[in-house]
Scaffold this motif. Structure first.
Motif, short mmCIF file in Angstrom:
data_model
loop_
_atom_site.label_atom_id
_atom_site.label_comp_id
_atom_site.label_asym_id
_atom_site.label_seq_id
_atom_site.Cartn_x
_atom_site.Cartn_y
_atom_site.Cartn_z
N THR A 12 21.47 -29.41 51.10
CA THR A 12 21.55 -30.79 51.58
C THR A 12 22.47 -31.62 50.68
O THR A 12 23.28 -32.41 51.18
N ALA A 13 22.37 -31.43 49.39
CA ALA A 13 23.26 -32.15 48.46
C ALA A 13 24.71 -31.77 48.73
O ALA A 13 25.60 -32.63 48.77
N ALA A 14 24.97 -30.48 48.94
CA ALA A 14 26.33 -30.02 49.23
C ALA A 14 26.82 -30.60 50.55
O ALA A 14 27.98 -31.01 50.67
N ARG A 15 25.96 -30.64 51.53
CA ARG A 15 26.36 -31.11 52.87
C ARG A 15 26.74 -32.59 52.87
O ARG A 15 27.53 -33.02 53.70
N LEU A 17 28.65 -34.01 50.96
CA LEU A 17 30.08 -34.09 50.67
C LEU A 17 30.93 -33.36 51.70
O LEU A 17 32.15 -33.38 51.63
N HIS A 18 30.27 -32.66 52.63
CA HIS A 18 30.96 -31.92 53.69
C HIS A 18 30.26 -32.20 55.03
O HIS A 18 29.72 -31.29 55.66
N PRO A 19 30.29 -33.45 55.49
CA PRO A 19 29.54 -33.81 56.70
C PRO A 19 30.05 -33.15 57.98
O PRO A 19 29.31 -33.05 58.95
N ASP A 20 31.30 -32.69 57.98
CA ASP A 20 31.86 -32.04 59.17
C ASP A 20 31.56 -30.55 59.23
O ASP A 20 31.93 -29.89 60.19
N ILE A 55 33.60 -24.30 48.60
CA ILE A 55 32.61 -23.79 47.65
C ILE A 55 32.08 -24.96 46.82
O ILE A 55 32.85 -25.74 46.27
N ILE A 56 30.75 -25.06 46.75
CA ILE A 56 30.11 -26.16 46.05
C ILE A 56 29.09 -25.60 45.06
O ILE A 56 28.32 -24.70 45.39
N PHE A 57 29.11 -26.11 43.84
CA PHE A 57 28.15 -25.73 42.80
C PHE A 57 27.15 -26.88 42.66
O PHE A 57 27.54 -28.04 42.53
N ALA A 58 25.85 -26.53 42.69
CA ALA A 58 24.82 -27.56 42.64
C ALA A 58 23.65 -27.10 41.78
O ALA A 58 23.48 -25.91 41.52
N VAL A 77 27.06 -22.62 46.94
CA VAL A 77 26.95 -22.59 48.39
C VAL A 77 28.34 -22.76 49.00
O VAL A 77 29.28 -23.23 48.34
N ARG A 78 28.44 -22.36 50.26
CA ARG A 78 29.71 -22.47 50.96
C ARG A 78 29.51 -23.29 52.23
O ARG A 78 28.62 -23.00 53.02
N ALA A 79 30.36 -24.29 52.40
CA ALA A 79 30.34 -25.10 53.62
C ALA A 79 31.34 -24.48 54.61
O ALA A 79 32.49 -24.27 54.26
N ARG A 80 30.84 -24.17 55.81
CA ARG A 80 31.70 -23.57 56.84
C ARG A 80 31.90 -24.56 57.97
O ARG A 80 30.94 -25.14 58.47
N LYS A 81 33.14 -24.73 58.37
CA LYS A 81 33.47 -25.60 59.50
C LYS A 81 33.05 -24.94 60.79
O LYS A 81 32.97 -23.72 60.89
#
Length: 82
Positions: A12-15, A17-20, A55-58, A77-81
């Motif tokens: 959730t913290a990572a997301r 910063l990557h809302p899309d 790629i996000i470090f949390a 974690v990795r945010a995927r479009k």
């Protein structure tokens, strides 16, 4: 339960910063259990340490109602479009 809670707050913290992104996937996770859970409720909080393109470090903590530390997590974690 505690592991799931920590994964959810890290992602959730990572997301934020990557809302899309369509999904956030855990790549690596390390959890240290430092105390016992007690009371009726666990709280969790997380923060992003480093934000990349995908790629996000949390890191995050699970806490008892009285604020005592139950577990600490560090994850990648990795945010995927979509």
């Amino acid at each position: 339960l505690i592991m799931t809670l920590l994964v959810v707050v890290l992602c959730t913290a990572a997301r934020t910063l990557h809302p899309d992104s369509a999904v956030v996937i855990t790549i690596d996770l390390s959890i240290s259990f430092v105390g016992g859970g007690s009371g009726d409720r666990l709280c969790a909080e997380a923060r992003v340490l480093k934000n990349g393109r995908s790629i996000i470090f949390a890191e995050g903590e699970a806490l008892n109602e009285d604020g005592s530390l139950v577990a600490k997590a560090v994850g990648t974690v990795r945010a995927r479009k979509g």
